[in-house]
Design a protein around this motif. Structure first.
Motif, PDB file in Angstrom:
ATOM      1  N   VAL A 197     -55.788 -22.013  28.203  1.00  0.00           N
ATOM      2  CA  VAL A 197     -55.621 -21.123  27.060  1.00  0.00           C
ATOM      3  C   VAL A 197     -57.002 -20.764  26.508  1.00  0.00           C
ATOM      4  N   TYR A 198     -57.699 -21.734  26.007  1.00  0.00           N
ATOM      5  CA  TYR A 198     -59.078 -21.566  25.561  1.00  0.00           C
ATOM      6  C   TYR A 198     -59.872 -22.754  26.057  1.00  0.00           C
ATOM      7  N   THR A 199     -61.088 -22.508  26.432  1.00  0.00           N
ATOM      8  CA  THR A 199     -61.969 -23.591  26.868  1.00  0.00           C
ATOM      9  C   THR A 199     -63.158 -23.645  25.928  1.00  0.00           C
ATOM     10  N   ALA A 200     -63.986 -24.658  26.085  1.00  0.00           N
ATOM     11  CA  ALA A 200     -65.195 -24.764  25.276  1.00  0.00           C
ATOM     12  C   ALA A 200     -66.078 -23.543  25.476  1.00  0.00           C
ATOM     13  N   LEU A 201     -66.071 -22.980  26.674  1.00  0.00           N
ATOM     14  CA  LEU A 201     -66.871 -21.779  26.920  1.00  0.00           C
ATOM     15  C   LEU A 201     -66.343 -20.595  26.126  1.00  0.00           C
ATOM     16  N   ILE A 248     -67.892 -18.042  18.913  1.00  0.00           N
ATOM     17  CA  ILE A 248     -68.824 -18.399  17.845  1.00  0.00           C
ATOM     18  C   ILE A 248     -70.103 -17.580  17.963  1.00  0.00           C
ATOM     19  N   GLU A 249     -70.602 -17.432  19.172  1.00  0.00           N
ATOM     20  CA  GLU A 249     -71.821 -16.656  19.379  1.00  0.00           C
ATOM     21  C   GLU A 249     -71.620 -15.202  18.920  1.00  0.00           C
ATOM     22  N   ARG A 268     -74.381 -25.861  21.963  1.00  0.00           N
ATOM     23  CA  ARG A 268     -73.793 -27.201  21.997  1.00  0.00           C
ATOM     24  C   ARG A 268     -72.442 -27.185  22.720  1.00  0.00           C
ATOM     25  N   TYR A 269     -71.607 -26.187  22.418  1.00  0.00           N
ATOM     26  CA  TYR A 269     -70.302 -26.083  23.066  1.00  0.00           C
ATOM     27  C   TYR A 269     -70.454 -25.862  24.573  1.00  0.00           C
ATOM     28  N   ARG A 270     -71.441 -25.075  24.962  1.00  0.00           N
ATOM     29  CA  ARG A 270     -71.655 -24.856  26.395  1.00  0.00           C
ATOM     30  C   ARG A 270     -72.061 -26.149  27.104  1.00  0.00           C
TER      31      ARG A 270
END
Length: 82
Positions: free
Chosen positions: A10-14, A20-21, A52-54
């Protein structure tokens, strides 16, 4: 919940990093001036979040290779498995 969303695709950290970016750029958070010292700290924190999330996503993907995915039943999806 985050891990389940990522497993389900569904959604990933990327995705979160990209979102956010985009918002940081759109709202020009890095360009804000006249902030208090606390505001400047928060500004730096928010501007660093995508990176950080990447990093977290990379770690997660490396770990994911070693972890066996076990299908889970979701009763609200008529007993379908993920």
């Amino acid at each position: 919940i985050f891990q389940w969303a990522q497993r389900l695709g569904v959604y990933t950290a990327l995705d979160y990093a990209d979102i956010i970016e985009h918002l940081v750029d759109h709202w020009k958070i890095g360009e804000l001036t006249g902030l208090s010292s606390e505001g400047e700290k928060e500004q730096e924190y928010i501007c660093r979040l995508p990176r950080r999330y990447r990093k977290l996503a990379e770690r997660s993907m490396n770990k994911k290779k070693d972890v066996e995915v076990v299908p889970q039943a979701f009763s609200w999806l008529f007993n379908r498995k993920a």
